[in-house]
Scaffold this motif. Structure first.
Motif, PDB file in Angstrom:
ATOM      1  N   VAL A  72       0.803  -1.307  -0.126  1.00 25.28           N
ATOM      2  CA  VAL A  72       0.031   0.138   0.044  1.00 25.28           C
ATOM      3  C   VAL A  72       0.851   1.371   0.098  1.00 25.28           C
ATOM      4  CG1 VAL A  72      -1.558   1.421   1.294  1.00 25.28           C
ATOM      5  CG2 VAL A  72      -2.114  -1.092   1.048  1.00 25.28           C
ATOM      6  N   VAL A  73       1.839   1.145   0.999  1.00 23.18           N
ATOM      7  CA  VAL A  73       2.916   2.620   0.989  1.00 23.18           C
ATOM      8  C   VAL A  73       3.401   2.596  -0.352  1.00 23.18           C
ATOM      9  CG1 VAL A  73       5.125   3.306   1.821  1.00 23.18           C
ATOM     10  CG2 VAL A  73       3.216   2.274   3.198  1.00 23.18           C
ATOM     11  N   MET A  74       3.828   1.374  -1.131  1.00 19.82           N
ATOM     12  CA  MET A  74       4.663   1.505  -2.399  1.00 19.82           C
ATOM     13  C   MET A  74       3.390   2.056  -3.375  1.00 19.82           C
ATOM     14  SD  MET A  74       6.779  -1.668  -3.300  1.00 19.82           S
ATOM     15  CE  MET A  74       8.170  -2.058  -2.580  1.00 19.82           C
ATOM     16  N   GLY A  76       1.104   4.159  -2.919  1.00 24.60           N
ATOM     17  CA  GLY A  76       0.976   5.679  -2.796  1.00 24.60           C
ATOM     18  C   GLY A  76       2.310   6.486  -3.169  1.00 24.60           C
ATOM     19  N   ILE A  77       3.331   5.851  -3.131  1.00 24.63           N
ATOM     20  CA  ILE A  77       4.769   6.492  -3.809  1.00 24.63           C
ATOM     21  C   ILE A  77       4.706   6.510  -5.132  1.00 24.63           C
ATOM     22  CG2 ILE A  77       7.201   6.393  -3.814  1.00 24.63           C
ATOM     23  CD1 ILE A  77       7.234   5.274  -0.878  1.00 24.63           C
ATOM     24  N   ALA A  78       4.039   5.544  -5.711  1.00 25.06           N
ATOM     25  CA  ALA A  78       4.270   5.354  -7.149  1.00 25.06           C
ATOM     26  C   ALA A  78       3.196   6.368  -7.814  1.00 25.06           C
ATOM     27  CB  ALA A  78       3.787   3.986  -7.780  1.00 25.06           C
ATOM     28  N   ALA A  79       2.079   6.514  -6.985  1.00 22.90           N
ATOM     29  CA  ALA A  79       1.162   7.714  -7.319  1.00 22.90           C
ATOM     30  C   ALA A  79       1.469   9.021  -6.964  1.00 22.90           C
ATOM     31  CB  ALA A  79      -0.240   7.280  -6.989  1.00 22.90           C
ATOM     32  N   GLY A  80       2.338   9.176  -6.051  1.00 19.87           N
ATOM     33  CA  GLY A  80       2.722  10.541  -5.657  1.00 19.87           C
ATOM     34  C   GLY A  80       1.705  11.072  -4.815  1.00 19.87           C
TER      35      GLY A  80
END
Ligand code: HEM
Lengths: 292, 498
Positions: A72-74, A76-80
């Protein structure tokens, strides 16, 4: 304006983690079911102690939660941005929060016996997420680009998590009350206890849901120029709120406690699910963020 | 036998009111309200989706008429929906007012007398102690601000009055929300206006394209101000391949009240007596039409309505001043035009990279003179001659920016002079909003109090060298035993201190 650079490879890795989490949770589900079956065939075992089998199940569930957190965190990072802007993201975040709320509650109170329900339910959510709701990372449409997205949605997910766990108790109550599966249900606490636990989770959920409703209205005033306009999603948020208010009154009304209140709780939670699935996908309205 | 006439007359109303204010009725009405709200999410509503209602009437006129007769397209203002929530609120008032009285007296009264049989209480303990135990208990209760009363050899204490206070405040707040919604809605208004870059809007009724006031709205409430749309920028995602053409931001730069500000989605402009929101956007090609006699018959930006996500847009130009014949155009604008195999065009990107206008031309009497207001976005072509189109003798006109094209049959010429954007603005005012929010937050706070605070009764009685301690909770209360345990520990400490 924030020109976000999406990271698609990372979102693919995130998907791998989400799928990996599903594997762990599936193991947990199998182990918990096996444990239930075993206990019900051998009533002499002391079920208040954690058996090795259960330990294995909770290890798997814990690991699944950990892996899901990374996924889930990844995402979020991928979508900025926060990972809850479309149905896929909303689902994986909801699955994670349900697990977190459950595992935290487990530290406070012995509610091991709904582990099967929780892992099963989370698995269904995740399965629907990756197989039906999946979309690649996208930038936000301007109407969603607001800090209210963070506040309003995360509280909505949290409220739903509490409702979901309460629904687990309601279902346990109804099954036990019906006399079905007596052997298994003997392992569950008595009806009073189940009803009380459901009530505890529902009231927390209800307070959070009330907050969601208010925050949504504030956001709607900013984005859609009126705080309330009976948009389909607003209608269902209202219906859910009123149903749970009904449930709370039922709990205070003689003759309505017990299985009637439990049914109301189940109906109210069905409305939560209906709101998230059918209303999102098939009803027309301003909240078109399923991403599908 | 001695029942008076009055009480006989009042029997049924009283009976009805008693029924109405029973918990069972409240529950029933709540469930009914939830149920009654459903159709509004299934069928389009006039308030939220007027276009959907129109479509429904077009597609299923018979069914629509039947549904309309039971207000299915206006569920939330319908007689039946209103009846349910009004009954619910009458029930609520009838329920809460007597409870307030009772609670008020409870707040001033002493805790109830210690019951004779404490060992029947859910939490009960008994242990050896001396008489001064009660004094110590009294001191501890005082210190913990728990209300108590001592009578003879026993103490009766109660805490958690805030639970009932919270519950009552919660229900009153709901009444507050309802009133604020009603009054605020009555005083509110919202008006829509399409503004092309460079145009100025003056806040008075005549300047609005559409206006919907609440029933208590008064035109004098409109505060005078000007607003000029200086520039309107739409930012599309060019960075992320999968996302190309996805709008990222809409920025309307406006001058109003002596300063320049930006209006964006999610961030309206606060003007005197209203907020100004950005609700839509599109292109407004600047077009000049000269008639057959060489005079300028039309010149200016024309608002084109977007038809798809790549901003293929449709515009209508009516030129009643053209001589010898009136002219009408139905025109498509493609910001980034691409020709399809059929020869028709489509837009493949929403920003104007390869802008193209195509126009169908009609001539004849536009029918504008008879005073009937006409939709500016539609052209009734039934009495017109189709001069240029894909079906007519002449092909549709095609213009890139800067082009001038002669019309067939010596009807004149048309030029595409430039490209502007327009913004749809919504000017909205609802003085109830802040009150609704206030009451809603009050409801939320008191709800939390009422649900989380336990209401507990505690008793201590000394007899025969023994202390009996007991506790009772109003609702389910898992912390009750701990609570009594802690009290007892503190009392012991208090005794040791002496
Ligand atoms: C608009 C209608 C109503 C709504 C939305 C509503 C909502 C609620 C909610 C959310 C609660 C739980 C929170 C709390 O305990 O403070 C509650 C409790 C309560 N309501 Fe209402 N209510 C409504 C109408 C009524 C009516 C008409 C009655 C009286 C017949 C009533 C009597 C009560 C009582 C006695 C409780 C306390 C229950 C308990 O002891 O746990 N309510 N209400």
């Amino acid at each position: 304006m924030n020109q976000v650079v999406l990271n698609e490879p990372l979102s693919q890795i995130s998907l791998l983690f989400v799928s990996g989490a599903m594997a762990f949770i599936a193991i947990a589900l199998v182990v918990f079911s096996f444990q239930l079956a075993k206990l019900s065939s051998d009533q002499s075992v002391d079920s208040s102690k954690l058996s090795n089998l259960e330990k294995l199940g909770f290890w798997a569930l814990g690991l699944g939660t950990l892996v899901l957190t990374v996924g889930v965190v990844m995402r979020g990072i991928a979508a900025g941005r926060v990972p809850w802007a479309n149905m896929y993201e909303f689902s994986i975040s909801a699955a994670l929060l349900i697990l977190m709320v459950y595992l935290t509650a487990l530290k406070i109170k012995d509610i091991r016996y709904i582990a099967t329900f929780i892992s099963g339910f989370v698995l269904v959510i995740l399965f629907a997420a990756v197989s039906i709701f999946y979309v690649e990372v996208k930038t936000l449409m301007p109407a969603l680009d607001s800090y209210w997205l963070v506040i309003h949605v995360v509280v909505a997910i949290l409220a739903s998590s509490f409702f979901a766990i309460a629904a687990g108790f309601h279902i346990a109550y109804l099954v036990k009350n019906s006399g079905f599966g007596k052997k298994v249900m003997n392992l569950f606490p008595d009806l009073d206890q189940l009803e009380r636990l459901a009530y505890r989770f529902n009231i927390v959920g209800f307070v959070l849901w009330s907050f969601t409703l208010i925050a949504g209205a504030i956001w709607a005033e900013r984005a859609w120029h009126r705080y309330w306009g009976w948009d389909t999603k607003e209608v269902w948020t209202f219906i859910i709120w009123v149903l749970y208010a009904g449930y709370l009154h039922a709990m205070a009304t003689r003759g309505w406690r017990g299985s009637k209140a439990a049914w109301l709780g189940v109906i109210a939670f069905s409305a939560v699910i209906f709101n998230f699935t059918i209303v999102n996908l098939f009803f027309k309205g301003l909240h078109v963020y399923s991403g599908l | 036998m001695a029942t008076s006439f009055l009480s006989r007359v009042l029997f049924w109303p009283r009976w009805f009111f008693r029924q109405l204010t029973s918990m069972r009725t409240a529950l029933f009405l709540l469930l009914l309200l939830a149920f009654a709200a459903i159709p509004g999410s299934v069928y389009p509503q006039r308030s939220a989706d007027p276009n959907g209602v129109r479509l429904f009437f077009d597609n299923q006129p018979e069914l629509a008429k039947v549904l309309d007769s039971i207000q299915i397209f206006d569920v939330y203002t319908s007689v039946w929906f209103s009846s349910i929530y009004i009954l619910l609120f009458v029930s609520l008032i009838g329920c809460v007012v007597p409870r307030t009285k009772i609670h008020y007296h409870a707040l001033r009264a002493k805790p109830v007398k210690t019951p004779a049989k404490l060992d029947r209480m859910p939490i009960y303990r008994q242990f050896e102690a001396f008489e001064p135990y009660l004094d110590a208990a009294q001191a501890v209760l005082k210190k913990s601000r728990i209300r108590f009363t001592r009578s003879g050899n026993s103490i009766s204490a109660e805490k958690g009055y805030l639970k009932e206070t919270g519950n009552l405040v919660f229900h009153y707040s709901l009444i507050g929300v309802l009133i604020a919604v009603g009054v605020g809605g009555g005083l509110s208004f919202s008006g829509q206006r399409v503004l092309v870059e460079g145009e100025t809007f003056v806040n008075n009724l005549a300047s609005y394209d559409s206006f919907s006031p609440g029933p208590f709205f008064n035109e004098e409430n409109l505060q005078p101000f000007d607003l000029k749309l200086e520039d309107f920028e739409v930012v599309y995602d060019l960075t992320n391949l999968n996302n190309r053409g996805q709008p990222i931001d809409f920025i309307a730069t406006v001058t109003a009240l002596g300063k320049t500000s930006e209006i964006k989605v999610n961030s309206p402009l606060a003007a005197p007596g209203a907020n100004i929101y950005l609700t839509g956007n599109g292109f407004a090609p600047v077009i000049t039409v000269r008639d057959g006699e060489g005079n300028i018959a039309y010149s200016g930006p024309v608002v084109f309505l977007p038809q798809d996500s790549n901003m293929t847009s449709l515009g209508v130009i009516k030129v009643p001043d053209a001589n010898p014949e009136q002219l009408g155009f139905i025109s498509f604008f493609y910001p980034t035009a691409e020709e399809l195999e059929s020869g028709a065009y489509t837009s493949i990107y929403p920003d104007p990279f390869v802008p193209l206008l195509t126009m169908n031309l009609y001539s004849g009497d536009l029918g504008l003179d008879n005073g009937v207001p006409k939709n500016v976005f539609a052209l009734d072509t039934s009495n017109l001659k189709e001069v240029a189109s894909r079906n007519a003798e002449n092909p549709p006109l095609q213009l890139e920016p800067g082009d001038v094209v002669d019309l067939p049959d010596n009807l004149g010429s048309v030029s595409f002079d430039g490209l502007l954007r327009f913004a749809s603005l919504d000017v909205a005012y609802n003085p109830g909003g802040i009150w609704v929010l206030g009451f809603a937050l009050l409801a939320l706070g008191s709800l939390a109090l009422s649900l989380m605070i336990p209401r507990r009764r505690i008793w201590f009685r000394f007899a025969d060298g023994k202390i009996e301690a007991a506790a009772l909770a109003r609702n389910d209360d898992p912390g009750l035993e701990d609570f009594l345990q802690r009290l007892v520990l503190e009392i012991n400490k208090e005794i040791e201190k002496k």
